[in-house]
Design a protein around this motif. Structure first.
Motif, PDB file in Angstrom:
ATOM      1  N   LEU A 190       0.683  -1.247   0.108  1.00 57.72           N
ATOM      2  CA  LEU A 190       0.151  -0.062   0.071  1.00 57.72           C
ATOM      3  C   LEU A 190       0.697   1.240   0.036  1.00 57.72           C
ATOM      4  CD1 LEU A 190      -2.910  -1.125   2.616  1.00 57.72           C
ATOM      5  CD2 LEU A 190      -2.870  -0.644   0.031  1.00 57.72           C
ATOM      6  N   LEU A 191       1.814   1.369   0.764  1.00 50.56           N
ATOM      7  CA  LEU A 191       2.511   2.553   1.078  1.00 50.56           C
ATOM      8  C   LEU A 191       3.632   2.727  -0.046  1.00 50.56           C
ATOM      9  CD1 LEU A 191       1.645   4.646   3.069  1.00 50.56           C
ATOM     10  CD2 LEU A 191       1.138   2.586   3.959  1.00 50.56           C
ATOM     11  N   VAL A 192       4.375   1.652  -0.437  1.00 47.03           N
ATOM     12  CA  VAL A 192       5.398   1.936  -1.440  1.00 47.03           C
ATOM     13  C   VAL A 192       4.870   2.121  -3.011  1.00 47.03           C
ATOM     14  CG1 VAL A 192       7.002   0.382  -2.862  1.00 47.03           C
ATOM     15  CG2 VAL A 192       7.019   0.433  -0.276  1.00 47.03           C
ATOM     16  N   PRO A 193       3.647   1.586  -2.982  1.00 50.77           N
ATOM     17  CA  PRO A 193       2.855   2.123  -4.462  1.00 50.77           C
ATOM     18  C   PRO A 193       2.528   3.404  -4.364  1.00 50.77           C
ATOM     19  CG  PRO A 193       2.260  -0.205  -3.704  1.00 50.77           C
ATOM     20  CD  PRO A 193       2.915   0.333  -2.516  1.00 50.77           C
ATOM     21  N   PHE A 194       2.183   3.991  -3.186  1.00 50.65           N
ATOM     22  CA  PHE A 194       1.795   5.539  -3.310  1.00 50.65           C
ATOM     23  C   PHE A 194       3.007   6.234  -3.406  1.00 50.65           C
ATOM     24  CE2 PHE A 194      -2.247   4.503  -0.594  1.00 50.65           C
ATOM     25  CZ  PHE A 194      -2.960   5.442  -1.681  1.00 50.65           C
ATOM     26  N   ALA A 195       3.984   5.822  -2.934  1.00 45.71           N
ATOM     27  CA  ALA A 195       5.444   6.641  -3.180  1.00 45.71           C
ATOM     28  C   ALA A 195       5.859   6.689  -4.666  1.00 45.71           C
ATOM     29  CB  ALA A 195       6.464   5.900  -2.553  1.00 45.71           C
ATOM     30  N   GLU A 196       5.579   5.433  -5.418  1.00 41.49           N
ATOM     31  CA  GLU A 196       5.628   5.429  -6.874  1.00 41.49           C
ATOM     32  C   GLU A 196       4.726   6.404  -7.340  1.00 41.49           C
ATOM     33  OE1 GLU A 196       6.629   2.303 -10.287  1.00 41.49           O
ATOM     34  OE2 GLU A 196       5.774   1.549  -8.313  1.00 41.49           O
TER      35      GLU A 196
END
Length: 570
Positions: A190-196
């Protein structure tokens, strides 16, 4: 659970000051590095608000400890340092210092708003988790929904959340082993994809590697050792290719910098599917060409690269003419080195580089403090518009799964016959495109023309496909569509449509059953509906509309005898 700190008496709101310089004796040693980093990034910023934010946060968190045993204030201070290192504005930094106060101390949002203003309060509220006792199992899903909605107004909410998660990942070793793996998995989903999606690759890379280390420590150690060994020989391995490239660029009068760019560990592990035996320098690093000129010079540089090193057909990706969903721009190509190795080369201008590394943060920095909120709320991020379009229709139980699907890695750019570019996640089908064009188009679609050829709705789309969606009035979703719909907008809309159809069918069946039963007792249901008796009875039973009552009868949750008694007065 943190025990709430019991702060002393509230201090009155400090009077406004017009001087920006802080006397040396006014700065606490713990906050001095933060002020220095912020001063370097924003020399003219008024740091008094930042110092006051720290003082309030330290007072409120007094007595609270991290799992490591360190005072809790070290966490918001570290989160703020991450954001200061990115060059974020003062308001964001103040909000980061205070981001856990409303959640973990008696400090209320109203008090924070009175002390620090509406803008800081909005950011803090956006990252504050919902009360688990009140929301129960829905808390996590509704917290993420809340963050998404807050980010729609101001993307700095997500930037703060990412910095918060990064520091928690850095200190994950102090958590029990079972919590480490679960937390790391949630971060990568969830959070890593938001960073991307925000294009903040500086954060994404570190979050990816820290989560990788927590989920699979042995594989992480293996990858680190293999990459370290491979990069030890990077200079001699890349030397002949670098020499040719510099000569070719000079011949085209293109100036810039050519460098070796190591890849992060998790990316190497994923690409090699965990098999790191014989890892070579070209597997662990890419070449980056930063061009001093404009877009035109980037394309000239691409020609020079292909003239110097043999290109691999079909491996050029043009993210300048067609930027990624996170506004990333670069040219990617794969070539063969003089030694026969496959090399990945990235070409971008110096103007593109900050956005490629820092994403939306670069736009916020460029806008300046006064306009940061406006820039952070920009709507040209297609993924965010798509997410906002379906999130309200997804119930809590399905929201997180739908969010994970929507944030899944991979992106495909397809064209409509009119030339409109539509970005979709990897693996998306013609059905997903239909729903991306609009819920009505999706509901009525019956097939597609892909590059002029008739194709099924289940056809997986590729970048560059020209796709026309075929529709037919009176059509509608079917259950089997869920077998090949990939995107959250499509899946949420299909489920909603199917649920509505089932409810309509149940209501019709229940009404028919009641109609027959009342007719046998010489009671006219049509008259009862016309006079409002049916609606009155339905609402007395807790249903907003009569269809809900009829559906309850059909499904057996409402007994026919009880309903007949209400209609006949028996």
């Amino acid at each position: 659970m943190l025990r709430p700190a019991m702060p002393g008496p509230r201090r009155g709101r400090p009077r406004a000051r017009h001087d920006r310089a802080l006397p040396a004796d006014a700065v606490q040693p713990a906050v001095a590095p933060l002020l220095a980093v912020h001063r370097a990034a924003a020399p003219g910023a008024d740091q008094r608000g930042l110092l006051r934010g720290y003082e309030v946060a330290e007072r409120l968190h007094q007595g609270q400890l991290r799992k490591s045993g360190a005072p809790y204030i070290t966490h918001p201070l570290a989160v703020t340092m991450i954001l200061a290192g990115l060059g974020m504005d003062t308001t964001t930094l103040v909000a980061a210092l205070l981001h856990d106060t409303v959640e973990d101390t008696p400090y209320t949002l109203g008090e924070l708003r009175a002390d620090f203003g509406e803008e800081v309060a909005v950011l803090v509220d956006g990252v504050t988790k919902l009360d688990g006792e009140r929301w129960g199992e829905r808390a996590e899903a509704e917290t993420f929904r809340k963050i998404v909605l807050a980010a729609a107004a101001d993307l700095r909410v997500l930037v703060i959340k990412l910095a918060d998660r990064l520091h928690n990942l850095r200190t994950l070793g102090f958590q029990p082993e079972h919590k480490r793996a679960r937390y790391a998995k949630a971060s990568q989903e969830l959070l890593v994809p938001f960073a991307e999606r925000l294009g903040i690759h500086m954060l994404k890379r570190e979050m990816d590697d820290l989560a990788f280390a927590a989920r699979d420590p042995a594989a992480h150690l293996s990858a680190a050792a293999a990459v370290r060994t491979a990069l030890r020989d990077a200079e001699p391995a890349f030397g002949p290719a670098l020499a040719r490239l510099r000569i070719a660029l000079a011949e085209q009068r293109i100036t810039g910098r050519v460098s070796i760019r190591p890849r992060h560990l998790y990316a190497v592990h994923q690409e090699r599917e965990g098999d790191l035996d014989g890892l070579r320098p070209c597997d662990a690093a890419r070449l980056l060409i930063l061009v001093d000129g404009d877009e035109r010079d980037c394309y000239i540089a691409l020609g020079a690269v292909h003239a110097a090193l043999h290109p691999i057909p079909g491996r050029v990706k043009d993210f300048i003419a067609l930027p990624k969903f996170n506004l990333y721009q670069s040219l990617h190509t794969r070539v063969i080195s003089p030694d026969g190795d496959l090399l990945d080369v990235i070409i971008r201008s110096r103007a593109m580089h900050p956005v490629a590394e820092y994403g939306i943060v670069a736009h916020i920095r460029e806008a300046g403090t006064a306009a940061a909120g406006a820039v952070a709320g920009r709507r040209d991020l297609v993924w965010l518009s798509r997410l906002l379009a379906w999130q309200s229709d997804a119930p809590s139980a399905a929201f997180l799964d739908s969010l994970r699907a929507d944030l899944a890695p991979g992106d495909v750019a397809v064209f409509t016959p009119s030339g409109e570019v539509v970005a979709l996640p990897g693996g998306a089908t013609a059905l997903d495109l239909a729903y991306a064009l609009g819920p009505e188009t999706g509901d009525l679609c019956i097939g597609a023309l892909v590059n002029g050829r008739l194709a099924a709705l289940s056809t997986e789309l590729r970048s560059g496909n020209v796709v026309e969606i075929l529709t037919e009035p009176g059509g509608g979703p079917s259950e089997d569509w869920l077998g090949f719909a990939v995107t959250a907008p499509a899946r949420v809309r299909i489920r909603r449509s199917l649920d509505r159809c089932r409810a309509e069918e149940a209501a019709a069946a229940g009404r028919r059953e009641l109609l027959r039963a009342l007719a046998a007792r010489r009671v006219d249901l049509l008259a009862a509906e016309a006079h409002g008796d049916s609606l009155r009875i339905a609402r007395a039973l807790g249903h907003e509309e009569v269809d809900g009552m009829y559906a309850a009868l059909a499904t057996g949750s409402l007994a026919l005898d009880d309903l007949l008694a209400r209609f006949t007065g028996a």
